[in-house]
Design an enzyme around this catalytic site. Structure first.
Site, PDB file in Angstrom:
ATOM      1  N   ASP A  94       3.772  -0.591  -4.545  1.00  0.00           N
ATOM      2  CA  ASP A  94       4.072  -1.397  -5.607  1.00  0.00           C
ATOM      3  C   ASP A  94       3.559  -0.727  -6.750  1.00  0.00           C
ATOM      4  OD1 ASP A  94       3.634  -3.531  -3.026  1.00  0.00           O
ATOM      5  OD2 ASP A  94       3.576  -5.006  -4.536  1.00  0.00           O
TER       6      ASP A  94
ATOM      7  N   PHE B  31       5.920   9.179  -6.248  1.00  0.00           N
ATOM      8  CA  PHE B  31       4.568   9.270  -5.286  1.00  0.00           C
ATOM      9  C   PHE B  31       5.002   9.246  -3.528  1.00  0.00           C
ATOM     10  CE2 PHE B  31       1.611   7.073  -1.690  1.00  0.00           C
ATOM     11  CZ  PHE B  31       0.922   7.204  -2.222  1.00  0.00           C
TER      12      PHE B  31
ATOM     13  N   MET C 239       0.689  -0.854   0.004  1.00  0.00           N
ATOM     14  CA  MET C 239      -0.040  -0.320   0.285  1.00  0.00           C
ATOM     15  C   MET C 239       1.115   1.000   0.091  1.00  0.00           C
ATOM     16  SD  MET C 239       0.527   0.079   3.832  1.00  0.00           S
ATOM     17  CE  MET C 239       1.941  -1.261   2.759  1.00  0.00           C
ATOM     18  N   PRO C 240       1.067   2.302  -1.279  1.00  0.00           N
ATOM     19  CA  PRO C 240       0.395   2.533  -2.191  1.00  0.00           C
ATOM     20  C   PRO C 240       0.733   1.227  -3.544  1.00  0.00           C
ATOM     21  CG  PRO C 240       1.492   3.777  -2.222  1.00  0.00           C
ATOM     22  CD  PRO C 240       1.780   3.401  -0.838  1.00  0.00           C
ATOM     23  N   LEU C 241      -0.301   1.292  -3.682  1.00  0.00           N
ATOM     24  CA  LEU C 241      -0.345   0.212  -5.489  1.00  0.00           C
ATOM     25  C   LEU C 241      -0.326   1.224  -6.356  1.00  0.00           C
ATOM     26  CD1 LEU C 241      -0.259  -2.281  -6.776  1.00  0.00           C
ATOM     27  CD2 LEU C 241      -3.215  -2.284  -6.909  1.00  0.00           C
TER      28      LEU C 241
END
Lengths: 65, 65, 65, 65, 65, 65
Positions: B40, B28, B1-3
């Site tokens: 990810d 990110f 998380m996050p993806l």
């Protein structure tokens, strides 16, 4: 409805996929309530050269995931 | 998380993919706050014969996208 | 084309989202080659009560992700 | 924007895909309001050995879907 | 099977959504071949503050998409 | 990696969701081989007014799915 979509590393055998869709469907029916026939499962194979964690492709890691 | 999931035209080299997942992960972390390890990224190649804009497949357009 | 879809925990500010879509777009253009205008980014907020790792919802973990 | 993603069994011809993206785009414009140029369609072929209903892969069913 | 997933700006009326799922389903059946009953459509509303093109959120653009 | 994404009708209780992510994770580990910690599950609630089968929204059907 419901719909379960799985993304996983490529390489599972047909028998593993057969068992996986059965197990996921049973898990959903028992935990969330639904009929088995209503459950769709779609499997997507992802190559290690297309999946990264921590900014590094799994194909570049010493130990794959 | 996050993806982060990316769909793009097929044809990038392994080196471009390596740079891309690194750059997206860094972007990110810097803009939204997270640790790099938690991010990810999954890349999906899409053929121009499977992607349309304005009702026309990119494989049918004079100039690809 | 390309399309970047992000799933992340809810709670980012409008300013963080504004910076994030800019940073991801720039990262894509520089690393993979494309024009900025061609890049779509879709952000999806996911509640910690809808995301699990290791079979446990993040809302149930002592330390969120 | 908007984005229409289709997952379907593999095997459609190029001509069927060409007609499909045109028909889906027209349907969206007429029913929901938009310009044709704004509509993206992405097609994904799924093998019957990767899609299950009722816990059983379509590749294992007597009659495919 | 097949599955049609639509991401679009929020704001369509129930009647527009009703017409949209009918129109997309009919389009698929006629262009790609299938029975109507086999077609699933899932609609997802996306806020303009969660969708960007060219690195800029639609909520920040003078003219929305 | 792997990633399991579930779309289902809204309305499950927190306890059902808790059990569901545990059951899906266990099912994956047992059937496909992986460590539990590596499995991500993301749940998405879909309203019956956003899901159609056979061209008809479930909110319009006499019997919901």
């Amino acid at each position: 409805m419901p719909l379960i979509q799985v993304q996983m590393f490529a390489g599972r055998t047909p028998e593993q996929k057969r068992n996986l869709v059965r197990a996921l469907t049973d898990a959903f029916v028992q935990a969330a309530g639904s009929t088995s026939d209503a459950v769709d499962v779609i499997l997507t194979d992802v190559e290690k050269s297309d999946w990264a964690q921590g900014g590094e492709l799994f194909s570049d890691k010493a130990l794959g995931g």
